[in-house]
Write an enzyme that holds these catalytic residues in place. Structure first.
Site, PDB file in Angstrom:
ATOM      1  N   GLY A   1      32.854  33.868 130.958  1.00  0.00           N
ATOM      2  CA  GLY A   1      31.982  35.027 130.878  1.00  0.00           C
ATOM      3  C   GLY A   1      31.082  35.015 129.656  1.00  0.00           C
TER       4      GLY A   1
ATOM      5  N   ALA B   1      36.280  35.928 129.473  1.00  0.00           N
ATOM      6  CA  ALA B   1      36.710  37.269 129.843  1.00  0.00           C
ATOM      7  C   ALA B   1      38.164  37.459 129.427  1.00  0.00           C
ATOM      8  CB  ALA B   1      36.554  37.475 131.346  1.00  0.00           C
TER       9      ALA B   1
ATOM     10  N   GLU C   1      36.455  28.287 134.781  1.00  0.00           N
ATOM     11  CA  GLU C   1      37.147  29.187 135.705  1.00  0.00           C
ATOM     12  C   GLU C   1      37.989  28.463 136.762  1.00  0.00           C
ATOM     13  OE1 GLU C   1      33.793  31.780 134.120  1.00  0.00           O
ATOM     14  OE2 GLU C   1      34.125  29.662 134.582  1.00  0.00           O
TER      15      GLU C   1
ATOM     16  N   GLU D   1      28.208  32.872 130.641  1.00  0.00           N
ATOM     17  CA  GLU D   1      27.451  33.644 131.635  1.00  0.00           C
ATOM     18  C   GLU D   1      26.615  34.728 130.960  1.00  0.00           C
ATOM     19  OE1 GLU D   1      29.846  33.697 135.743  1.00  0.00           O
ATOM     20  OE2 GLU D   1      31.076  34.287 134.031  1.00  0.00           O
TER      21      GLU D   1
END
Length: 259
Positions: free
Chosen positions: A112, A66, A135, A115
């Site tokens: 992300g 992200a 993360e 994910e």
């Protein structure tokens, strides 16, 4: 429809979405998430598109995570809203799409990015791919479904280790873990995915949609067997079922109407 951060190609029966922010290693920002939602929704609405392939531009990254600069100063409330909105707009949306989505993982799929790949219905990786959820090294946890989908795919113990160490695994390990279905060379990645997509496209799109729903139900707080029974019964009322069984009995290839 024009986009700033993604490219969409329609070569029926396949739709290809390419995340196109190579200078940011295709990192997901709010605008990109919104554009991806619109692109998936648009392709899902087109009857001629049977399968969607998702990839990143270049060979360095599928999605390297992200865009941290967008949320580094968020409050608790803002952080929660960020995760909730992202899951609804993109990650859960992709997982529950009625058309199969294949992630063509080229290079880094981190945070992300991994994910997003896990939200797709299955994954094919190039042999230079690297995957992880880093993360916790930033003082946060995966917020776009990573703590749920990773254990479903590779088991609780391995998921715990990968998340807690914030480490990366290579494509061979991802294949061994069951995180990806296939590993191919970078130059063959898209053609391999499109070959798979073409095989899928020959089958009943209605049945495939029901299959996606039934499979997903088994990983949620619902009775997956009950959903399967319901979906199985519903298939009997479709034109695709009539065509498929008639073609089989007449020893010819089915031409599914998709309804």
């Amino acid at each position: 429809m024009s986009y700033n951060n993604i490219l969409v190609e329609e070569t029926r029966p396949i739709g290809t979405i390419t995340i196109n922010r190579p200078d940011k290693l295709n990192a997901l920002n709010r605008e990109t998430i919104q554009e991806l939602h619109k692109a998936f929704k648009a392709l899902e609405s087109q009857k001629e598109i049977k399968v969607i392939v998702l990839t990143g531009s270049g060979e360095k990254a599928f999605v390297a995570g992200a865009d941290i600069s967008e949320f580094a100063d968020f409050s608790e409330e803002e952080g929660g809203k960020l995760a909730a909105k992202g899951q609804k707009l993109l990650f859960d949306f992709v997982e529950n799409l009625s058309k199969p989505v294949i992630a063509a993982v080229n290079g880094f799929a981190l945070g992300g990015g991994l994910e997003l790949a896990m939200a797709c219905h299955f994954r094919v990786a190039s042999d230079n791919a690297r995957m992880g959820l880093p993360e916790v090294s930033l003082g946060v946890i995966p917020g776009y479904g990573g703590t749920q989908r990773l254990p479903q795919l590779i088991g609780k113990g391995r998921a715990m280790e990968l998340i807690m160490t914030a480490g990366m695994i290579d494509a061979a390990s991802a294949l061994d873990y069951g995180l990806v279905n296939h590993v191919v060379s970078p130059e063959n990645l898209l053609s391999f995915c499109k070959d798979l997509a073409n095989k899928i496209s020959k089958n009943s799109p209605v049945a495939i949609s029901h299959a996606i729903k039934a499979i997903n139900a088994g990983f949620k707080n619902t009775d997956g067997y009950a959903e399967e029974i319901k979906a199985f019964g519903q298939c009997f009322g479709t034109a695709d079922f009539k065509e498929g069984t008639t073609a089989f009995l007449n020893k010819r290839k089915a031409d599914f109407p998709g309804k």
